[in-house]
Design a protein around this motif. Structure first.
Motif, short mmCIF file in Angstrom:
data_model
loop_
_atom_site.label_atom_id
_atom_site.label_comp_id
_atom_site.label_asym_id
_atom_site.label_seq_id
_atom_site.Cartn_x
_atom_site.Cartn_y
_atom_site.Cartn_z
N LEU A 1 0.77 -1.24 0.00
CA LEU A 1 0.00 0.00 0.00
C LEU A 1 0.80 1.29 0.00
CD1 LEU A 1 -2.66 -1.01 2.68
CD2 LEU A 1 -2.92 -1.10 0.19
N ALA A 2 1.99 1.30 0.57
CA ALA A 2 2.71 2.55 0.77
C ALA A 2 2.95 3.30 -0.55
CB ALA A 2 4.05 2.28 1.45
N GLY A 3 2.54 4.56 -0.56
CA GLY A 3 2.77 5.41 -1.73
C GLY A 3 1.88 5.13 -2.91
N LYS A 4 0.84 4.31 -2.73
CA LYS A 4 -0.04 3.95 -3.85
C LYS A 4 -1.48 4.41 -3.55
CE LYS A 4 2.72 -0.22 -4.60
NZ LYS A 4 2.74 -1.71 -4.56
N TRP A 5 -2.14 4.85 -4.57
CA TRP A 5 -3.54 5.22 -4.41
C TRP A 5 -4.40 3.96 -4.31
CZ3 TRP A 5 -5.60 9.56 -2.90
CH2 TRP A 5 -4.93 10.76 -3.15
N THR A 6 -5.34 3.98 -3.39
CA THR A 6 -6.30 2.90 -3.23
C THR A 6 -7.71 3.48 -3.37
OG1 THR A 6 -6.57 3.17 -0.83
CG2 THR A 6 -4.74 1.76 -1.60
N LYS A 7 -8.66 2.60 -3.63
CA LYS A 7 -10.03 3.08 -3.65
C LYS A 7 -10.94 2.05 -2.99
CE LYS A 7 -11.68 1.23 -8.13
NZ LYS A 7 -12.30 1.60 -9.42
N THR A 8 -12.03 2.54 -2.43
CA THR A 8 -13.03 1.69 -1.81
C THR A 8 -14.36 2.41 -1.85
OG1 THR A 8 -13.54 0.39 0.18
CG2 THR A 8 -12.69 2.60 0.52
N SER A 9 -15.43 1.68 -1.66
CA SER A 9 -16.75 2.31 -1.65
C SER A 9 -16.89 3.19 -0.42
CB SER A 9 -17.84 1.23 -1.62
OG SER A 9 -19.12 1.82 -1.40
N ALA A 10 -17.34 4.41 -0.62
CA ALA A 10 -17.52 5.33 0.49
C ALA A 10 -18.68 4.90 1.39
CB ALA A 10 -17.78 6.74 -0.04
N LYS A 11 -19.47 3.94 0.92
CA LYS A 11 -20.61 3.46 1.70
C LYS A 11 -20.26 2.23 2.52
CE LYS A 11 -24.07 5.27 -1.51
NZ LYS A 11 -25.26 4.95 -2.36
N GLY A 12 -19.02 1.76 2.36
CA GLY A 12 -18.60 0.58 3.12
C GLY A 12 -18.39 0.91 4.58
N ALA A 13 -18.46 -0.13 5.43
CA ALA A 13 -18.35 0.07 6.87
C ALA A 13 -17.01 0.69 7.25
CB ALA A 13 -18.55 -1.25 7.59
N ASP A 14 -15.93 0.27 6.60
CA ASP A 14 -14.61 0.77 6.95
C ASP A 14 -14.40 2.22 6.54
OD1 ASP A 14 -13.98 -1.68 8.01
OD2 ASP A 14 -13.00 -2.42 6.18
#
Length: 266
Positions: free
Chosen positions: A153-166
């Motif tokens: 993960l370091a230095g990389k863009w990630t994406k996830t659903s903004a509606k997810g619990a996390d």
């Protein structure tokens, strides 16, 4: 302005002109009424006009209430500063632009434990963490797992659903209505302070207290009476947050290049 209002804003996340006189010596043999009249007229013309008092006739509390109304009425703003983190006892460093559509872009960090970049646009949350941030957030976990997370993960863009619990808590912070929703209605007991400037914007300071806590609030005196900065000198909750870029578009755009889809990784 109440303590709860200041805390909600902070944790959701003196220029006075000097007057100088001027004069000149007349010729010793010039004492005519005409020359005296001309000198008097010139002096009157060159004398500066008295400065207008900002928010004339208003109490500090009334100014504070106008500032809260203007600030909560803005469609977007940028928050930047250092505020205490009650959960960890550390200091949160934030620089975040956000709007009432729930979009945001900026950075967040705690103490010297690295930094995370954050963008939310629509229903997608993008984040990029540096190594220090990842290691600090993974404290107590097996070293091999931490090293693997850093490598991934370091230095990389990630994406996830903004509606997810996390992502729900962070996504909620991106909504300006949510951030400003803790502002308390009611009369303020703030007192008027001095005139000053905040990053070049004319302002007036208001002094607010609750118990042993002390706050200085800076309110714009030109244009809309927006909040410009809040400084807390409380021993328990010291910190300062500035507010800029009112009603400006939030630069919330999908990051360029490869983006790691965390949802697809389960």
């Amino acid at each position: 302005m109440r303590r709860t209002a200041l805390a909600a804003l902070c944790l959701a996340a003196a220029a006075t002109a000097g007057l100088t006189g001027c004069g000149g010596e007349g010729r010793a043999d010039s004492a005519s009424s005409d020359s005296a009249g001309q000198s008097a007229a010139k002096e009157r013309k060159s004398s500066p006009k008295p400065k207008e008092e900002p928010f004339a006739g208003l109490t500090g509390g009334e100014i504070a209430e106008r500032a809260l109304k203007a600030t909560t009425g803005a469609s977007s703003l940028r928050m930047k500063g250092d505020v205490p983190d009650e959960e960890t006892g550390g200091t949160i460093h934030l620089d975040m632009a956000l709007d009432k559509q729930g979009d945001c872009a900026g950075t967040m960090g705690v103490d010297d434990q690295g930094e995370a970049e954050l963008i939310k646009t629509g229903d997608t949350l993008y984040m990029k963490y540096d190594e220090a941030f990842l290691r600090a957030q993974s404290e107590g976990e097996p070293e091999a797992d931490v090293d693997a997370a850093v490598a991934l993960l370091a230095g990389k863009w990630t994406k996830t659903s903004a509606k997810g619990a996390d992502a729900e808590d962070i996504a909620g912070f991106c909504d300006l209505d949510t951030v400003l929703g803790g502002l308390e209605d009611g009369r303020s007991e703030a007192t008027r302070g001095k005139t000053t400037t905040v990053d070049g914007t004319p302002a007036i300071t208001l002094e607010e207290r609750e118990g042993e806590d002390r706050f200085t609030v800076h309110v714009a005196t030109k244009g809309e009476p927006y909040l410009l900065r809040i400084d807390s000198t409380s021993a328990a909750d010291p910190g300062s947050v500035s507010f800029t870029d009112y009603d400006e578009p939030v630069p919330a755009h999908k990051p360029a290049g490869d983006v790691l889809d965390l949802d697809s990784l389960g």
